[in-house]
Motif scaffolding. Structure first.
Motif, mmCIF file in Angstrom:
data_model
loop_
_atom_site.group_PDB
_atom_site.id
_atom_site.type_symbol
_atom_site.label_atom_id
_atom_site.label_comp_id
_atom_site.label_asym_id
_atom_site.label_seq_id
_atom_site.Cartn_x
_atom_site.Cartn_y
_atom_site.Cartn_z
ATOM 1 N N PRO A 15 0.782 -1.238 0.000
ATOM 2 C CA PRO A 15 0.000 0.000 0.000
ATOM 3 C C PRO A 15 0.817 1.295 0.000
ATOM 4 C CG PRO A 15 -0.872 -1.549 1.596
ATOM 5 C CD PRO A 15 0.411 -2.129 1.092
ATOM 6 N N VAL A 16 2.045 1.238 0.481
ATOM 7 C CA VAL A 16 2.860 2.453 0.546
ATOM 8 C C VAL A 16 3.195 2.974 -0.859
ATOM 9 C CG1 VAL A 16 5.141 1.377 0.633
ATOM 10 C CG2 VAL A 16 4.752 3.520 1.824
ATOM 11 N N ILE A 17 3.030 2.148 -1.875
ATOM 12 C CA ILE A 17 3.288 2.595 -3.247
ATOM 13 C C ILE A 17 2.356 3.742 -3.609
ATOM 14 C CG2 ILE A 17 3.213 1.899 -5.675
ATOM 15 C CD1 ILE A 17 4.214 -0.840 -4.788
ATOM 16 N N ALA A 62 10.218 -7.441 -8.428
ATOM 17 C CA ALA A 62 10.261 -7.904 -7.038
ATOM 18 C C ALA A 62 8.981 -8.650 -6.680
ATOM 19 C CB ALA A 62 10.467 -6.718 -6.095
ATOM 20 N N ALA A 63 7.861 -8.174 -7.183
ATOM 21 C CA ALA A 63 6.581 -8.846 -6.904
ATOM 22 C C ALA A 63 6.544 -10.229 -7.541
ATOM 23 C CB ALA A 63 5.420 -7.998 -7.410
ATOM 24 N N GLU A 64 7.023 -10.335 -8.770
ATOM 25 C CA GLU A 64 7.049 -11.634 -9.462
ATOM 26 C C GLU A 64 7.962 -12.620 -8.752
ATOM 27 O OE1 GLU A 64 7.979 -11.243 -13.594
ATOM 28 O OE2 GLU A 64 6.354 -9.794 -13.925
ATOM 29 N N ALA A 65 9.056 -12.116 -8.210
ATOM 30 C CA ALA A 65 10.014 -12.984 -7.527
ATOM 31 C C ALA A 65 9.636 -13.231 -6.072
ATOM 32 C CB ALA A 65 11.412 -12.364 -7.598
ATOM 33 N N GLY A 66 8.564 -12.612 -5.610
ATOM 34 C CA GLY A 66 8.153 -12.786 -4.221
ATOM 35 C C GLY A 66 9.062 -12.083 -3.238
ATOM 36 N N GLN A 67 9.662 -10.976 -3.667
ATOM 37 C CA GLN A 67 10.621 -10.256 -2.828
ATOM 38 C C GLN A 67 10.076 -8.951 -2.266
ATOM 39 O OE1 GLN A 67 13.701 -11.400 -1.956
ATOM 40 N NE2 GLN A 67 13.022 -13.288 -2.932
ATOM 41 N N LEU A 68 8.760 -8.843 -2.123
ATOM 42 C CA LEU A 68 8.183 -7.650 -1.510
ATOM 43 C C LEU A 68 8.277 -7.805 0.003
ATOM 44 C CD1 LEU A 68 5.093 -7.111 -3.808
ATOM 45 C CD2 LEU A 68 7.253 -5.876 -3.828
ATOM 46 N N THR A 69 9.414 -7.413 0.537
ATOM 47 C CA THR A 69 9.721 -7.643 1.947
ATOM 48 C C THR A 69 9.432 -6.407 2.787
ATOM 49 O OG1 THR A 69 11.985 -6.894 1.658
ATOM 50 C CG2 THR A 69 11.561 -9.243 1.299
ATOM 51 N N LEU A 70 9.524 -6.563 4.083
ATOM 52 C CA LEU A 70 9.348 -5.447 5.008
ATOM 53 C C LEU A 70 10.436 -4.395 4.792
ATOM 54 C CD1 LEU A 70 7.805 -4.215 7.365
ATOM 55 C CD2 LEU A 70 9.263 -5.529 8.905
ATOM 56 N N ALA A 71 11.653 -4.849 4.497
ATOM 57 C CA ALA A 71 12.749 -3.905 4.256
ATOM 58 C C ALA A 71 12.446 -3.030 3.038
ATOM 59 C CB ALA A 71 14.055 -4.662 4.051
ATOM 60 N N LEU A 72 11.890 -3.633 1.997
ATOM 61 C CA LEU A 72 11.530 -2.869 0.804
ATOM 62 C C LEU A 72 10.422 -1.874 1.132
ATOM 63 C CD1 LEU A 72 11.780 -2.322 -2.211
ATOM 64 C CD2 LEU A 72 10.158 -4.185 -2.604
ATOM 65 N N LEU A 74 9.862 -0.471 4.033
ATOM 66 C CA LEU A 74 10.451 0.617 4.829
ATOM 67 C C LEU A 74 11.209 1.595 3.942
ATOM 68 C CD1 LEU A 74 11.667 -1.344 7.973
ATOM 69 C CD2 LEU A 74 9.732 0.219 7.805
ATOM 70 N N LEU A 75 11.927 1.070 2.945
ATOM 71 C CA LEU A 75 12.631 1.950 2.005
ATOM 72 C C LEU A 75 11.641 2.787 1.201
ATOM 73 C CD1 LEU A 75 15.508 -0.315 0.705
ATOM 74 C CD2 LEU A 75 15.734 1.847 1.901
ATOM 75 N N LEU A 76 10.526 2.187 0.808
ATOM 76 C CA LEU A 76 9.518 2.930 0.062
ATOM 77 C C LEU A 76 8.880 4.018 0.919
ATOM 78 C CD1 LEU A 76 7.835 0.048 -1.955
ATOM 79 C CD2 LEU A 76 9.291 1.880 -2.848
ATOM 80 N N ARG A 77 8.692 3.748 2.208
ATOM 81 C CA ARG A 77 8.164 4.785 3.113
ATOM 82 C C ARG A 77 9.129 5.960 3.200
ATOM 83 N NH1 ARG A 77 3.876 3.003 6.583
ATOM 84 N NH2 ARG A 77 3.646 0.754 6.393
ATOM 85 N N ARG A 78 10.405 5.650 3.331
ATOM 86 C CA ARG A 78 11.418 6.714 3.397
ATOM 87 C C ARG A 78 11.462 7.481 2.081
ATOM 88 N NH1 ARG A 78 17.090 7.271 2.524
ATOM 89 N NH2 ARG A 78 17.887 8.922 3.847
#
Length: 117
Positions: A15-17, A62-72, A74-78
């Motif tokens: 959702p942060v997108i 990243a979504a296709e690879a299943g790599q939508l992590t919490l770290a990502l 947090l970076l998007l929020r910043r």
């Protein structure tokens, strides 16, 4: 702004997108509304466009690879926060009287340096 539109389907997963897209559009509006310092504000707009293009390539992969992590997330929020501040700066910088605001210490070198990271 097709690159921003490509981020739309990912808002459900991250959702942060939506916040990032709103901040990107804020910078674009500031570029369009600039009355003075147009070249500098347009330069900032081009840098933000590069960020948008990178995100439009990175996030679907990243979504296709299943790599939508919490770290990502947090970076998007910043990133959303920085883009919002960049939009505010571009709006102020594009208005008349920016130098007088600088002389009154409204914008100092620390603030400008933080935006230029």
């Amino acid at each position: 702004l097709r690159c921003v539109e490509q981020l739309g389907p990912l808002v459900v997963a991250v959702p942060v997108i939506g916040s990032v897209a709103m901040a990107l559009s804020g910078v674009c509006k500031a570029v369009d509304a600039a009355k003075v310092n147009k070249l500098a504000v347009e330069g900032m707009g081009l840098r933000v466009l590069e960020v948008a293009v990178s995100l439009s390539e990175l996030l679907p992969a990243a979504a296709e690879a299943g790599q939508l992590t919490l770290a990502l997330e947090l970076l998007l929020r910043r990133l959303a926060s920085l883009l919002a501040r960049a939009g505010d700066f571009a709006e102020t910088y594009g208005r008349r009287g920016f130098l007088s605001r600088c002389f009154r210490s409204h914008w100092d070198h620390v603030t400008v340096t933080q935006l230029d990271r």
